[in-house]
Design a protein around this motif. Structure first.
Motif, short mmCIF file in Angstrom:
data_model
loop_
_atom_site.label_atom_id
_atom_site.label_comp_id
_atom_site.label_asym_id
_atom_site.label_seq_id
_atom_site.Cartn_x
_atom_site.Cartn_y
_atom_site.Cartn_z
N PRO A 113 57.05 75.75 25.39
CA PRO A 113 58.23 76.58 25.69
C PRO A 113 58.44 77.67 24.65
O PRO A 113 58.21 77.46 23.46
N GLY A 114 58.85 78.83 25.10
CA GLY A 114 59.09 79.95 24.19
C GLY A 114 59.12 81.26 24.93
O GLY A 114 59.05 81.31 26.17
N ARG A 115 59.18 82.33 24.17
CA ARG A 115 59.32 83.66 24.76
C ARG A 115 58.09 84.06 25.59
O ARG A 115 58.21 84.80 26.57
N ALA A 116 56.92 83.55 25.21
CA ALA A 116 55.71 83.87 25.98
C ALA A 116 55.83 83.38 27.42
O ALA A 116 55.47 84.09 28.37
N ILE A 117 56.37 82.17 27.60
CA ILE A 117 56.57 81.63 28.95
C ILE A 117 57.56 82.48 29.71
O ILE A 117 57.38 82.78 30.91
N TRP A 118 58.63 82.89 29.04
CA TRP A 118 59.65 83.70 29.73
C TRP A 118 59.06 85.02 30.21
O TRP A 118 59.35 85.47 31.31
N TRP A 119 58.23 85.66 29.38
CA TRP A 119 57.60 86.91 29.79
C TRP A 119 56.69 86.69 31.00
O TRP A 119 56.67 87.49 31.96
#
Length: 304
Positions: A113-119
């Motif tokens: 989980p983290g910003r990479a997944i959100w992008w």
């Protein structure tokens, strides 16, 4: 009965799609610091949204095939499904949407989980949102205005997802609120004003463009004489109510929460008012998606 199932499944797909796109974009936009709230719920929410879009698309494929074939028993035959998938743009779009949703589910489950997944989810959400315009009224316009209408429809769909997906994320944040999260929640509410304003502006401009093609200025007088026009009027009324709630949140409720936090006062009452207001706004958005699901099955006034 099959027509009702098609509409219900459209609504489910729309609801999952706005979360897939709008929620991760809201999280990227709102929480750039290390002192943000606990966002572990985001992974489960995005996974659930991906499942809803994926299963909803496949179920809609069968339901739409049943409508065309005349019965559910005919729809599940390989020949009928094969024709729907390979011979119609609607079937192709549903399969593509289900595949994108499955990829999103794999991304959410497999990656840290983290910003990479959100992008990544924002990118996949954009594809899902655009797929609705691919098979909607915007893709049916012929002539020089066809491209303009299609682009306007894609932007309209994406803007709606930005707003409604952010509302879903805000609702979850406020429901899961703990005292240490209050400042971060206030920053998110304050920061959402810019994203929300952009979404509303895009919705208004592209909505006017879509109405030009689907209704036309010469048919405005008789808009309420057919079901499509009546649903469009209802949609506009709900949209205005959402705007009123959004303005109240931005100019009264969010500043009130900020004053409570600055004065080290108990913010619970202010947060409860915001929670109720945003939940009602999200419910109105869900109702609009229901109206859009019905309108997508009806011929617009321009086609009558």
């Amino acid at each position: 009965m099959l027509e009702v199932a098609v509409i219900a499944l459209r609504w489910l797909q729309y609801s999952g799609a706005v979360v897939l796109l709008g929620a991760p974009l809201f999280l990227l936009y709102s929480f750039r610091r290390d002192d943000g709230p606990n966002l572990t719920w985001a992974r489960q929410t995005l996974a659930f949204a991906a499942i809803v879009v994926g299963l909803g698309s496949l179920a809609a494929l069968v339901a739409q095939t049943a409508v065309m074939a005349g019965s559910l028993s005919e729809a599940v035959k390989p020949a009928s499904l094969s024709f729907m998938i390979t011979g119609t743009g609607l079937g192709m779009a549903m399969v593509a949407r289900a595949a994108i949703a499955l990829l999103g589910l794999v991304v959410v489950v497999a990656l840290t989980p983290g910003r990479a997944i959100w992008w990544l989810m924002v990118a996949l959400g954009l594809l899902v949102a655009a797929s609705f315009a691919w098979t909607g009224h915007g893709a049916a316009t012929e002539g020089p205005g066809g491209v303009i209408h299609l682009v306007a429809d894609v932007i309209h769909t994406v803007a709606a997802a930005l707003w409604l997906g952010a509302l879903a994320a805000l609702t979850i944040l406020l429901l899961r609120r703990t005292a240490p999260d209050d400042l971060a929640i206030h920053r998110a509410l304050h920061g959402f004003a810019g994203l929300g304003t952009l979404a509303v502006a895009l919705l208004v401009v592209t909505g006017l463009a879509n109405s030009w093609f689907l209704v036309g200025p010469e048919r405005l007088e008789g808009l309420g004489t057919n079901l499509y026009g009546q649903l469009l009027i209802a949609k506009l009324v709900l949209f205005v109510l959402m705007l009123a709630l959004a303005a109240d949140n931005r100019y009264r409720l969010t500043p009130s929460l900020g004053l409570k936090l600055q004065g080290a006062e108990d913010p619970v009452a202010a947060l409860q008012r915001l929670r109720r207001s945003i939940a009602v706004e999200a419910a109105l958005g869900a109702a609009i998606l229901g109206l859009v699901a019905v309108m997508g099955t009806l011929p617009p006034p321009a086609a009558l």
